[in-house]
Design a protein around this motif. Structure first.
Motif, short mmCIF file in Angstrom:
data_model
loop_
_atom_site.label_atom_id
_atom_site.label_comp_id
_atom_site.label_asym_id
_atom_site.label_seq_id
_atom_site.Cartn_x
_atom_site.Cartn_y
_atom_site.Cartn_z
N TRP A 251 0.82 -1.20 0.00
CA TRP A 251 0.00 0.00 0.00
C TRP A 251 0.86 1.26 0.00
N THR A 252 0.19 2.38 -0.29
CA THR A 252 0.81 3.69 -0.25
C THR A 252 0.37 4.38 1.03
N ASP A 253 1.32 4.90 1.78
CA ASP A 253 1.03 5.44 3.12
C ASP A 253 -0.06 6.49 3.11
N GLU A 254 -0.01 7.41 2.15
CA GLU A 254 -0.99 8.49 2.11
C GLU A 254 -2.42 7.98 1.94
N GLU A 255 -2.58 6.78 1.38
CA GLU A 255 -3.91 6.24 1.09
C GLU A 255 -4.43 5.31 2.17
N VAL A 256 -3.57 4.89 3.10
CA VAL A 256 -3.98 3.92 4.11
C VAL A 256 -5.17 4.41 4.95
N PRO A 257 -5.10 5.62 5.55
CA PRO A 257 -6.24 6.06 6.36
C PRO A 257 -7.53 6.19 5.57
N LEU A 258 -7.43 6.66 4.33
CA LEU A 258 -8.62 6.81 3.50
C LEU A 258 -9.22 5.45 3.15
N THR A 259 -8.36 4.48 2.90
CA THR A 259 -8.84 3.12 2.60
C THR A 259 -9.55 2.53 3.79
N PHE A 260 -8.95 2.68 4.97
CA PHE A 260 -9.59 2.16 6.19
C PHE A 260 -10.95 2.85 6.41
N GLU A 284 -3.46 6.87 12.94
CA GLU A 284 -2.94 8.16 13.37
C GLU A 284 -2.88 8.27 14.89
N PRO A 285 -1.86 9.00 15.44
CA PRO A 285 -0.73 9.62 14.74
C PRO A 285 0.56 8.80 14.85
N HIS A 286 0.47 7.47 14.74
CA HIS A 286 1.64 6.60 14.79
C HIS A 286 2.55 6.85 13.58
N VAL A 287 3.84 6.62 13.76
CA VAL A 287 4.79 6.73 12.65
C VAL A 287 4.63 5.54 11.70
N PRO A 288 5.04 5.70 10.43
CA PRO A 288 5.46 6.95 9.79
C PRO A 288 4.26 7.84 9.50
N ARG A 289 4.38 9.08 9.89
CA ARG A 289 3.29 10.03 9.69
C ARG A 289 3.38 10.60 8.28
N MET A 290 2.49 10.13 7.44
CA MET A 290 2.47 10.58 6.06
C MET A 290 1.03 10.92 5.69
N PRO A 291 0.55 12.08 6.19
CA PRO A 291 -0.85 12.43 5.97
C PRO A 291 -1.19 12.63 4.50
N THR A 293 -2.65 14.42 1.14
CA THR A 293 -2.32 15.76 0.63
C THR A 293 -3.23 16.84 1.20
N ALA A 294 -4.51 16.53 1.39
CA ALA A 294 -5.48 17.51 1.87
C ALA A 294 -5.14 18.03 3.26
N PHE A 295 -4.36 17.28 4.04
CA PHE A 295 -4.07 17.67 5.42
C PHE A 295 -2.62 18.08 5.62
N ARG A 296 -1.81 17.91 4.61
CA ARG A 296 -0.38 18.17 4.78
C ARG A 296 -0.12 19.66 4.95
N GLY A 297 0.53 20.00 6.06
CA GLY A 297 0.86 21.40 6.35
C GLY A 297 -0.25 22.20 7.00
N LYS A 298 -1.39 21.58 7.26
CA LYS A 298 -2.55 22.31 7.78
C LYS A 298 -2.43 22.63 9.27
N SER A 299 -1.71 21.83 10.02
CA SER A 299 -1.68 22.01 11.47
C SER A 299 -0.60 22.97 11.94
N LEU A 301 2.10 21.99 12.87
CA LEU A 301 2.82 21.23 13.89
C LEU A 301 3.57 20.05 13.26
N GLY A 302 3.88 20.15 11.99
CA GLY A 302 4.54 19.04 11.31
C GLY A 302 3.56 17.94 10.96
N TYR A 303 4.10 16.84 10.44
CA TYR A 303 3.23 15.76 9.99
C TYR A 303 2.43 15.12 11.12
N ARG A 304 2.95 15.18 12.33
CA ARG A 304 2.18 14.59 13.45
C ARG A 304 0.89 15.37 13.68
#
Length: 517
Positions: A251-260, A284-291, A293-299, A301-304
């Motif tokens: 799988w691709t990390d960025e797609e894992v949460p959306l798939t679940f 979330e928010p376990h490593v590797p944190r690879m949110p 695209t829609a959420f990247r940089g929004k917080s 506070l980094g990827y976490r």
């Protein structure tokens, strides 16, 4: 005479009508009781989310409006605990209703571990299944698969979640930072091909895939030093362990949460007309944190931080799905985390450099891996529209209590020896009682016990501080005693002032821990 007959007839009709009303009332009450005792239940289980990571628990540098809404409309618990400061043992307790130290091999598991949940004992999903529920798990598992470490990943994998009570399972085997990086649906790896067999090893490098230790130039997320995330590179990220094959299955990390999330929503839709239990175990928010695209940089506070925003969004999506299906009023949502927070847990993802004043542990001391409160005291929210009133509760409760408590709700009357350490905390969970447990045993950097307002941490040798994770472990060669009612931050060790209390709690803890010997 006719008048008497008419009066008798009127009385009979009135009595008949009264009896009819009584019958209808009893029937409605029975139906209402039955409906109330068979609500859908969803446990949303976060991964490494800290006590101070949510705005409803005091966070000011990040906003979590959807989880806040759950809390505002339900019971928010301030003294709720996982049984351990790491994921596998906490999840073992949640599933079995037993402390993890009762069974050897319940530490953090590698990705190729054998199943540690017994297939012949009661589990949380099996309890619901016995009560007539359809049961499902979507997300992280990390409790082992198969009878042994050696397994054929290209054939059906069993025993696993399906053999311990889940009708449906869509998981990844361990954690996102461990191989194999594949989805497993009902015991079968999705996308597996006989021409590209999957091989996994935690002992030596296998196959020709590049690894992080020798090819750092291929990494899109650099590993932190000495954390072990320098094995096989998948999706530009070094993992723990080695893997070959299964190219199309990865799988691709960025797609894992959306798939679940999509799998969880589909499970709800397919079972909307019958009671269901869903264990939605997010990453979330376990490593590797690879949110995504829609959420990247929004917080900021980094990827976490971005991952926490993504988690909050997914909770909102679950709530929307329940409303869309028309079942939100008869669905209990339980939200919690498997252990406390950690910033640097193996990858350079700006969680430290962009902390920006955010305290994932809140007012607590320690964090993931620690015997201090931040290791095991976690957010716990119970939401059941129309059935429970909003409340903030400081009752002492634990996730190990879920089995006994749902046993009460479902009216199953299964004996407590099936879930030895689980206690019925249902009234506390739904805010109808201010009283929780009297005693709770926990494990982190050292064993500890909470009894009333007192917390005792067992003296033992070991490192008191882990510089890689920047976490105090709570380990000390001296006994520690804290009054949590006055000192939730565990600043003042009162062991020397109350030696009798130390002896009492030390004796209690030693007697209990002897069970595992």
């Amino acid at each position: 005479m006719n008048r008497i007959i008419m009066e008798k007839s009127t009385v009979i009709r009135l009595l008949s009508f009264v009896l009819f009303l009584i019958g209808v009332t009893a029937f409605c009450q029975k139906k209402g009781s039955a409906a109330k005792s068979t609500p859908n239940v969803i446990i949303i289980y976060a991964d490494d989310l800290g006590y101070g990571d949510l705005s409803c628990y005091g966070a000011t540098k990040i906003k979590t409006p959807n989880i806040d809404k759950l809390a505002a409309q339900g019971v928010r618990m301030t003294n709720a605990h996982a049984t351990a400061a790491t994921c596998t043992p906490s999840r073992y307790s949640l599933m079995t209703g037993q402390y993890p130290w009762r069974k050897q091999g319940t530490g953090i598991l590698p990705g190729d571990a054998a199943l540690i949940i017994p297939t012949d004992k009661l589990t949380l999903p099996l309890l619901f299944k016995k009560a007539g529920y359809t049961t499902g798990i979507v997300g992280k598992w990390h409790l082992g698969i198969g009878d042994s470490v050696e397994k054929n990943w290209n054939q059906e994998l069993k025993p696993g979640p399906n053999e311990v009570g889940f009708d449906y399972s869509f998981i990844f085997p361990a954690t996102a930072d461990r191989v194999p990086t594949v989805f497993v649906e009902n015991g079968k790896v999705l996308g597996a091909e006989a021409s590209d067999p999957i091989m996994v090893s935690y002992n030596k490098q296998i196959g020709n895939d590049p690894i992080g230790a020798t090819h750092p130039e291929l990494l899109k997320m650099k590993a932190s030093l000495n954390h072990g995330h320098d094995g096989t590179i998948v999706n530009g990220i070094g993992r723990i362990g080695f893997m070959s094959g299964g190219t199309k299955a990865r799988w691709t990390d960025e797609e894992v949460p959306l798939t679940f999330l999509e799998k969880a929503k589909l499970f709800m839709e397919q079972n909307k007309n019958q009671p269901f239990f869903l264990y939605y175990s997010v990453t979330e928010p376990h490593v590797p944190r690879m949110p995504s695209t829609a959420f990247r940089g929004k917080s900021e506070l980094g990827y976490r931080g971005d991952a926490i925003l993504q988690l909050d969004w997914s909770v909102g999506e679950v709530m929307k799905q329940l409303k869309y299906l028309g079942i939100e009023k008869n669905t209990i949502i339980v939200f919690s985390s498997d252990n406390g927070p950690v910033l640097d847990d193996g990858y350079q993802d700006e969680a430290v450099s962009k902390q920006n004043g955010h305290n994932p542990w809140g007012a607590l001391r320690g964090g993931k891996y620690s015997a201090f409160e931040a290791g095991t005291r976690v957010p716990l929210i119970i939401n059941w529209p129309t059935q429970i009133k909003p409340k903030i509760s400081d009752a002492l409760v634990s996730q190990v209590d879920f089995i006994a408590s749902f046993n009460q709700l479902l009216g199953m009357n299964i004996k407590n020896d099936e879930f030895l350490d689980s206690q019925n905390m249902w009234e506390a969970f739904i805010g109808e009682s201010n009283f929780g447990r009297e005693v709770l045993i926990k494990q982190g950097g050292a064993y500890s016990v909470i009894k009333g307002n007192w917390k005792y941490i067992k003296a033992q040798k070991g490192d008191s501080f882990w510089p890689l994770q920047n976490i105090e472990t709570g380990t000390s060669e001296l006994p520690q005693l804290y009054d949590l009612r006055k000192d939730i931050g565990e600043i003042n060790n009162l062991a020397s002032q109350f030696p009798e209390k130390v002896k009492e709690l030390e004796k209690f803890l030693n007697e209990k821990l002897d069970i595992k010997k």
